[in-house]
Write an enzyme that holds these catalytic residues in place. Structure first.
Site, PDB file in Angstrom:
ATOM      1  N   THR A   1     -42.321 -76.372 -67.155  1.00 45.25           N
ATOM      2  CA  THR A   1     -42.632 -75.898 -65.810  1.00 45.25           C
ATOM      3  C   THR A   1     -43.696 -74.824 -65.921  1.00 45.25           C
ATOM      4  O   THR A   1     -43.614 -73.951 -66.799  1.00 45.25           O
ATOM      5  CB  THR A   1     -41.425 -75.329 -65.024  1.00 45.25           C
ATOM      6  OG1 THR A   1     -41.924 -74.574 -63.921  1.00 45.25           O
ATOM      7  CG2 THR A   1     -40.539 -74.404 -65.852  1.00 45.25           C
TER       8      THR A   1
ATOM      9  N   ASP B   1     -43.883 -72.554 -63.983  1.00 49.31           N
ATOM     10  CA  ASP B   1     -43.254 -71.325 -63.479  1.00 49.31           C
ATOM     11  C   ASP B   1     -42.654 -70.465 -64.594  1.00 49.31           C
ATOM     12  O   ASP B   1     -42.368 -69.293 -64.379  1.00 49.31           O
ATOM     13  CB  ASP B   1     -42.150 -71.665 -62.473  1.00 49.31           C
ATOM     14  CG  ASP B   1     -42.665 -72.472 -61.292  1.00 49.31           C
ATOM     15  OD1 ASP B   1     -43.885 -72.422 -61.036  1.00 49.31           O
ATOM     16  OD2 ASP B   1     -41.855 -73.142 -60.629  1.00 49.31           O
TER      17      ASP B   1
ATOM     18  N   MET C   1     -48.825 -69.554 -57.655  1.00 47.36           N
ATOM     19  CA  MET C   1     -47.560 -70.299 -57.664  1.00 47.36           C
ATOM     20  C   MET C   1     -46.516 -69.591 -58.534  1.00 47.36           C
ATOM     21  O   MET C   1     -46.787 -68.550 -59.124  1.00 47.36           O
ATOM     22  CB  MET C   1     -47.792 -71.703 -58.203  1.00 47.36           C
ATOM     23  CG  MET C   1     -48.333 -72.675 -57.175  1.00 47.36           C
ATOM     24  SD  MET C   1     -48.386 -74.334 -57.889  1.00 47.36           S
ATOM     25  CE  MET C   1     -48.631 -75.307 -56.409  1.00 47.36           C
TER      26      MET C   1
ATOM     27  N   ARG D   1     -59.455 -61.177 -47.240  1.00 40.95           N
ATOM     28  CA  ARG D   1     -59.362 -62.635 -47.160  1.00 40.95           C
ATOM     29  C   ARG D   1     -58.242 -63.095 -48.085  1.00 40.95           C
ATOM     30  O   ARG D   1     -58.059 -62.537 -49.169  1.00 40.95           O
ATOM     31  CB  ARG D   1     -60.656 -63.292 -47.641  1.00 40.95           C
ATOM     32  CG  ARG D   1     -61.830 -63.097 -46.721  1.00 40.95           C
ATOM     33  CD  ARG D   1     -61.744 -63.997 -45.499  1.00 40.95           C
ATOM     34  NE  ARG D   1     -62.961 -63.965 -44.709  1.00 40.95           N
ATOM     35  CZ  ARG D   1     -63.260 -63.041 -43.810  1.00 40.95           C
ATOM     36  NH1 ARG D   1     -62.418 -62.058 -43.561  1.00 40.95           N
ATOM     37  NH2 ARG D   1     -64.395 -63.087 -43.137  1.00 40.95           N
TER      38      ARG D   1
HETATM   39  O1  F6P Z   1     -42.349 -75.619 -59.859  1.00 40.83           O
HETATM   40  C1  F6P Z   1     -43.717 -75.829 -60.030  1.00 40.83           C
HETATM   41  C2  F6P Z   1     -44.467 -75.585 -58.751  1.00 40.83           C
HETATM   42  O2  F6P Z   1     -45.842 -75.782 -58.995  1.00 40.83           O
HETATM   43  C3  F6P Z   1     -44.197 -74.230 -58.092  1.00 40.83           C
HETATM   44  O3  F6P Z   1     -44.907 -73.191 -58.703  1.00 40.83           O
HETATM   45  C4  F6P Z   1     -44.594 -74.510 -56.681  1.00 40.83           C
HETATM   46  O4  F6P Z   1     -43.957 -73.656 -55.759  1.00 40.83           O
HETATM   47  C5  F6P Z   1     -44.120 -75.923 -56.482  1.00 40.83           C
HETATM   48  O5  F6P Z   1     -44.057 -76.525 -57.765  1.00 40.83           O
HETATM   49  C6  F6P Z   1     -45.006 -76.747 -55.595  1.00 40.83           C
HETATM   50  O6  F6P Z   1     -44.390 -77.954 -55.408  1.00 40.83           O
HETATM   51  P1  F6P Z   1     -45.121 -79.225 -54.792  1.00 40.83           P
HETATM   52  O7  F6P Z   1     -45.993 -79.806 -55.866  1.00 40.83           O
HETATM   53  O8  F6P Z   1     -43.984 -80.110 -54.436  1.00 40.83           O
HETATM   54  O9  F6P Z   1     -45.921 -78.754 -53.632  1.00 40.83           O
END
Ligand code: F6P
Length: 356
Positions: free
Chosen positions: A133, A135, A177, A274
């Protein structure tokens, strides 16, 4: 891979949001399994492909160069057999039987690995995991692959935004993200020298942000960057501004924080601001060198676990070594920025930690 009568048959899937390095992990599994002439059964679109028994053909001629490619050649989805377990868990078991699978490697984040763990624990299915991930929020592994590539992307984009911020004497509010973890924002923000970083782990009062920017401006600074995690928790006079809506997993919905912060900065300080959402660019494109090698190693380790029939385990990085941990440990607790990390970089994070 040629199929002898006793060849081991190993399913593989990639689930959840894509992350740079997924193809390298697939490549790592494939290369190690070649040593024992096992047959790889690649499922399409994560658990969805196992539920519906959909497979893809992988061309052996292109497997080595896979390590360089972003995304996932298997396709991905957030399908999960436990959304409708009465219907889909038996379908997963039927696919295992029909495809004569000896094992399955599930490469994914929290949702994908939770399903893998339950299928192993409750149904006795021979599953191993590989953590991924951008994240970086999975416990039991020091890092997940995809994270450093995403950090690099975000950092580079923040670097580039400086020129337009400087030219127009603006504040650029950059939303990164990471869902409920501030890892990407913290690493990219520190690496790009953001003047303020807002992460979910340290809720802040907007007044503190204004004060920091006012102080900077008073020194003659004409532009600034505020790095905002999409899941950050922001308060205005003690009231939580971020969304208090929850998703199907009971987590706060993320997104929109950048726009909200930019609007309020402009209003409170009269400093033009912005907002930009870096979005999916953070996980697009080819993986960086670290993630290529890291993912290859995690994939190879998962294949080793399969060969040793050590199911219910996951490959992981611990203190710099590739090792394995129980899947249950991996999905136990979400890993977020520690107070120590934040304190170490407190210049960036605004010190007062207010509870939401
Ligand atoms: O979990 C990975 C991630 O990229 C997160 O950082 C983000 O919030 C989410 O997935 C976005 O998900 P999707 O691709 O479904 O918009």
């Amino acid at each position: 891979m040629s199929e002898g009568p006793s060849a081991m048959r190993v399913g593989i899937l990639t689930g959840g949001g894509d992350a740079p390095g997924l193809n390298a992990a697939i490549c790592g599994v494939w290369r190690r399994l070649q040593d024992v002439e096992a047959v790889l059964v690649p499922f399409r679109d994560g658990w969805g492909g196992v539920i519906e028994d959909r497979v893809v053909h992988l061309d052996p001629r292109h497997m080595h160069e896979l390590v360089t490619r972003g995304g996932t050649i298997l396709g991905s989805s957030s399908a999960n057999p436990y959304r409708d377990p009465g219907r889909d868990v038996p379908r997963v078991k039927a696919t295992f039987a029909r495809r004569r699978l000896d094992a399955l490697v599930a490469i994914g984040g929290e949702g994908t690995l939770l399903a893998a763990e339950r299928l192993h624990r409750e149904e006795g299915l021979p599953v191993v995991g590989v953590p991924k991930t951008i994240d970086n929020d999975l416990s039991a592994t020091d890092f997940t692959f995809g994270f450093f590539t995403a950090v690099d992307r975000a950092m580079t984009m923040i670097d580039q935004l400086r020129t337009t911020a400087d030219s127009h004497h603006r504040v650029m509010v950059v939303e990164c993200m990471g869902r409920h973890a501030g890892w990407i924002t913290a690493y990219a923000g520190v690496a790009a020298g953001a003047e303020v970083i807002l992460v979910p782990e340290r809720p802040v009062e907007l007044n503190e942000v204004f004060q920091r920017l006012r102080t900077l401006r008073a020194t003659g600074k004409e532009s600034a960057v505020v790095a905002v995690a999409e899941g950050c928790r922001i308060l205005e006079d003690g009231r939580l501004l971020s969304s208090d809506e929850k998703d199907e997993y009971g987590c706060y919905k993320v997104g929109g924080a950048g726009e909200m912060v930019a609007r309020r900065i402009q209003h409170a300080l009269g400093w033009e601001a912005r907002a930009i959402v870096l979005g999916h660019l953070q996980r697009s494109g080819p993986p960086g060198a670290f993630d290529r090698i890291f993912a290859l190693r995690l994939g190879a380790k998962a294949a080793r676990l399969v060969m040793e029939r050590r199911f219910g385990r996951m490959s992981a990085l611990r203190n710099g070594d590739v090792t394995d941990v129980a899947l249950s440990e991996a999905v136990g607790e979400r890993k977020v920025l520690s107070p120590t990390f934040i304190d170490r970089y407190q210049d960036f994070f605004l010190v007062p930690a207010l509870s939401p």
